[in-house]
Design a protein around this motif. Sequence first.
Motif, PDB file in Angstrom:
ATOM      1  N   ARG A   1       1.001   4.312  -2.693  1.00  0.00           N
ATOM      2  CA  ARG A   1       0.974   5.723  -2.322  1.00  0.00           C
ATOM      3  C   ARG A   1       2.140   6.465  -2.977  1.00  0.00           C
ATOM      4  O   ARG A   1       1.976   7.555  -3.528  1.00  0.00           O
ATOM      5  CB  ARG A   1       1.045   5.867  -0.803  1.00  0.00           C
TER       6      ARG A   1
ATOM      7  N   ILE B   1       0.836  -1.191   0.000  1.00  0.00           N
ATOM      8  CA  ILE B   1       0.000   0.000   0.000  1.00  0.00           C
ATOM      9  C   ILE B   1       0.873   1.244   0.000  1.00  0.00           C
ATOM     10  O   ILE B   1       0.566   2.217  -0.678  1.00  0.00           O
ATOM     11  CB  ILE B   1      -0.965  -0.041   1.195  1.00  0.00           C
TER      12      ILE B   1
ATOM     13  N   ASP C   1      -2.647  10.399  -0.043  1.00  0.00           N
ATOM     14  CA  ASP C   1      -3.323   9.722   1.063  1.00  0.00           C
ATOM     15  C   ASP C   1      -4.817   9.574   0.787  1.00  0.00           C
ATOM     16  O   ASP C   1      -5.392   8.500   0.952  1.00  0.00           O
ATOM     17  CB  ASP C   1      -3.150  10.525   2.362  1.00  0.00           C
ATOM     18  N   VAL C   2      -5.426  10.684   0.382  1.00  0.00           N
ATOM     19  CA  VAL C   2      -6.860  10.641   0.126  1.00  0.00           C
ATOM     20  C   VAL C   2      -7.177   9.674  -1.007  1.00  0.00           C
ATOM     21  O   VAL C   2      -8.127   8.891  -0.931  1.00  0.00           O
ATOM     22  CB  VAL C   2      -7.389  12.055  -0.210  1.00  0.00           C
ATOM     23  N   ILE C   3      -6.345   9.700  -2.038  1.00  0.00           N
ATOM     24  CA  ILE C   3      -6.586   8.822  -3.187  1.00  0.00           C
ATOM     25  C   ILE C   3      -6.448   7.357  -2.792  1.00  0.00           C
ATOM     26  O   ILE C   3      -7.257   6.512  -3.190  1.00  0.00           O
ATOM     27  CB  ILE C   3      -5.618   9.181  -4.339  1.00  0.00           C
ATOM     28  N   VAL C   4      -5.433   7.069  -1.984  1.00  0.00           N
ATOM     29  CA  VAL C   4      -5.276   5.685  -1.508  1.00  0.00           C
ATOM     30  C   VAL C   4      -6.508   5.269  -0.704  1.00  0.00           C
ATOM     31  O   VAL C   4      -6.992   4.141  -0.818  1.00  0.00           O
ATOM     32  CB  VAL C   4      -3.996   5.534  -0.662  1.00  0.00           C
ATOM     33  N   GLY C   5      -7.025   6.190   0.088  1.00  0.00           N
ATOM     34  CA  GLY C   5      -8.231   5.907   0.861  1.00  0.00           C
ATOM     35  C   GLY C   5      -9.390   5.524  -0.041  1.00  0.00           C
ATOM     36  O   GLY C   5     -10.110   4.563   0.232  1.00  0.00           O
ATOM     37  N   ILE C   6      -9.551   6.266  -1.109  1.00  0.00           N
ATOM     38  CA  ILE C   6     -10.615   5.949  -2.064  1.00  0.00           C
ATOM     39  C   ILE C   6     -10.423   4.558  -2.635  1.00  0.00           C
ATOM     40  O   ILE C   6     -11.348   3.742  -2.695  1.00  0.00           O
ATOM     41  CB  ILE C   6     -10.631   6.994  -3.198  1.00  0.00           C
TER      42      ILE C   6
ATOM     43  N   GLY D   1     -13.619   6.017   3.065  1.00  0.00           N
ATOM     44  CA  GLY D   1     -12.289   5.732   2.509  1.00  0.00           C
ATOM     45  C   GLY D   1     -11.200   6.436   3.288  1.00  0.00           C
ATOM     46  O   GLY D   1     -10.176   5.840   3.630  1.00  0.00           O
ATOM     47  N   ILE D   2     -11.417   7.699   3.598  1.00  0.00           N
ATOM     48  CA  ILE D   2     -10.447   8.452   4.385  1.00  0.00           C
ATOM     49  C   ILE D   2     -10.238   7.792   5.734  1.00  0.00           C
ATOM     50  O   ILE D   2      -9.113   7.585   6.185  1.00  0.00           O
ATOM     51  CB  ILE D   2     -10.936   9.901   4.568  1.00  0.00           C
TER      52      ILE D   2
ATOM     53  N   LEU E   1     -10.785   4.672   6.628  1.00  0.00           N
ATOM     54  CA  LEU E   1     -10.075   3.396   6.510  1.00  0.00           C
ATOM     55  C   LEU E   1      -8.586   3.615   6.285  1.00  0.00           C
ATOM     56  O   LEU E   1      -7.744   3.026   6.955  1.00  0.00           O
ATOM     57  CB  LEU E   1     -10.649   2.574   5.356  1.00  0.00           C
ATOM     58  N   ASN E   2      -8.269   4.475   5.344  1.00  0.00           N
ATOM     59  CA  ASN E   2      -6.866   4.690   5.036  1.00  0.00           C
ATOM     60  C   ASN E   2      -6.106   5.198   6.246  1.00  0.00           C
ATOM     61  O   ASN E   2      -5.015   4.721   6.552  1.00  0.00           O
ATOM     62  CB  ASN E   2      -6.720   5.687   3.886  1.00  0.00           C
TER      63      ASN E   2
ATOM     64  N   GLN F   1      -7.769  15.707   6.004  1.00  0.00           N
ATOM     65  CA  GLN F   1      -8.269  15.077   4.789  1.00  0.00           C
ATOM     66  C   GLN F   1      -9.734  15.414   4.544  1.00  0.00           C
ATOM     67  O   GLN F   1     -10.162  15.546   3.395  1.00  0.00           O
ATOM     68  CB  GLN F   1      -8.011  13.570   4.839  1.00  0.00           C
TER      69      GLN F   1
ATOM     70  N   LEU G   1      -8.753   2.013  -1.361  1.00  0.00           N
ATOM     71  CA  LEU G   1      -8.998   0.976  -0.350  1.00  0.00           C
ATOM     72  C   LEU G   1     -10.487   0.772  -0.133  1.00  0.00           C
ATOM     73  O   LEU G   1     -10.988  -0.361  -0.148  1.00  0.00           O
ATOM     74  CB  LEU G   1      -8.333   1.356   0.969  1.00  0.00           C
ATOM     75  N   ASN G   2     -11.184   1.860   0.065  1.00  0.00           N
ATOM     76  CA  ASN G   2     -12.611   1.737   0.340  1.00  0.00           C
ATOM     77  C   ASN G   2     -13.333   1.049  -0.806  1.00  0.00           C
ATOM     78  O   ASN G   2     -14.156   0.167  -0.592  1.00  0.00           O
ATOM     79  CB  ASN G   2     -13.234   3.112   0.580  1.00  0.00           C
TER      80      ASN G   2
END
Lengths: 198, 198
Positions: free
Chosen positions: A127, A123, A154-159, B158-159, B161-162, B181, A161-162
């Motif tokens: 990033r 992950i 960070d925000v994009i990775v969150g998207i 998503g935020i 979770l990340n 975020q 993952l979710n």
Amino acid sequence: MLREANKKKTKELIMKNAIQLFKQKGYQNVTVAEITTACGIAKGTFFNYFQKKEHILLYLADSYMELLHKIVQRNQVGTMKEQVLHIFRELFSIYFKQIDILHPAFEETIKSAIRSNGASGNISKLREAICYVLEQGMEKKAFRSKWKVAECADVIVGIFLNVLICTPLEEEKLMKKLAQQLEMVWGGFIHESTKEIS
Amino acid sequence: MLREANKKKTKELIMKNAIQLFKQKGYQNVTVAEITTACGIAKGTFFNYFQKKEHILLYLADSYMELLHKIVQRNQVGTMKEQVLHIFRELFSIYFKQIDILHPAFEETIKSAIRSNGASGNISKLREAICYVLEQGMEKKAFRSKWKVAECADVIVGIFLNVLICTPLEEEKLMKKLAQQLEMVWGGFIHESTKEIS
DNA sequence: GTCAAATAATGACTTAGGTCATTTTGGTGG
DNA sequence: CCACCAAAATGACCTAAGTCATTATTTGAC
């Protein structure tokens, strides 16, 4: 160094047979003993190469993540949003080709990220790749933001993952969701005419 | 119905002893046999109440998520951003009080979300809670967006979770990251003066 | 109270991951 | 070619999760 060569061969032998068995029967239904028998080695030998059964999945996921570099390099056209989306599309096309294996691998990837607090592993590689793309974009003035690229990443990775965690695994649905959510964070939630009240 | 009452008692007995042992020795170092011995019941009985050892963690996480309703109801002041942040702050304060137990529980929660594709479980409860808050905000005209609330909730989850997966577990750091975020997605990545080029 | 059906508890057993003391093999110097 | 050391292979062994046929308990009907 014959020894080194042998080690590499054995590791690849284990990987090859393991993947084949996983494809045939599913990760959960394959035992370490089966894998080693298929390889013609002793069970204990497996654990000289992978500390735990699950580690074979991490290693596998790792080897796919290596492709990220190539994907990122090959793809330097379009808007930033398009480039980020392209990375995801390429990742998914790999993912979906081997979904029965990569699904449990994804679980392990997340578990490992949790344990290392995202400091290492796949992950964080993702990033970094996104950071790289955004930085390139900033240099070329194709992307400007009041936020640091690392924060955007960070925000994009969150998207990412979710969506992977919470969406039924159909390639088109995933891509649509991703595209939309990128759109959302690019422009922001708030409608211009909104006034936040206390 | 004596039977019902007994079942409930036994389940609570198992939970109570399990939690206590988990606190003492850590989830991984506690065996099912230990738990049942502490309860004064047979090992097999455990599996009449929880299909797998891990399910006790899901059940635990579940019981904490029940608090979401109260948290959401109690907290209807401030901007939407503040309300969402408040939910996270309350969740974390619970989380950090029992971090040794809730950390493995979080792993299980994610695993379960992956397996059900986010259709059920705690993460979908969180999403619903956020949806509810945003909807309230829209009704009160405190929040207006060109996106559907469900879509906004997705990004916010998503935020969450990340940040939980990838940040060292210190309450202040987590809250700071989350706040930032949220700020980012609220306003969007793009600086006004940016022009995307093809 | 008694009996039979439904439900719950039990613990011996199976299975599979993981360990480790021992053996085998590859590499190196004489 | 041999002797010796380091590294790798081995498989008996241990542990703990999870199963299941058997036993015990609760319940409702008579």
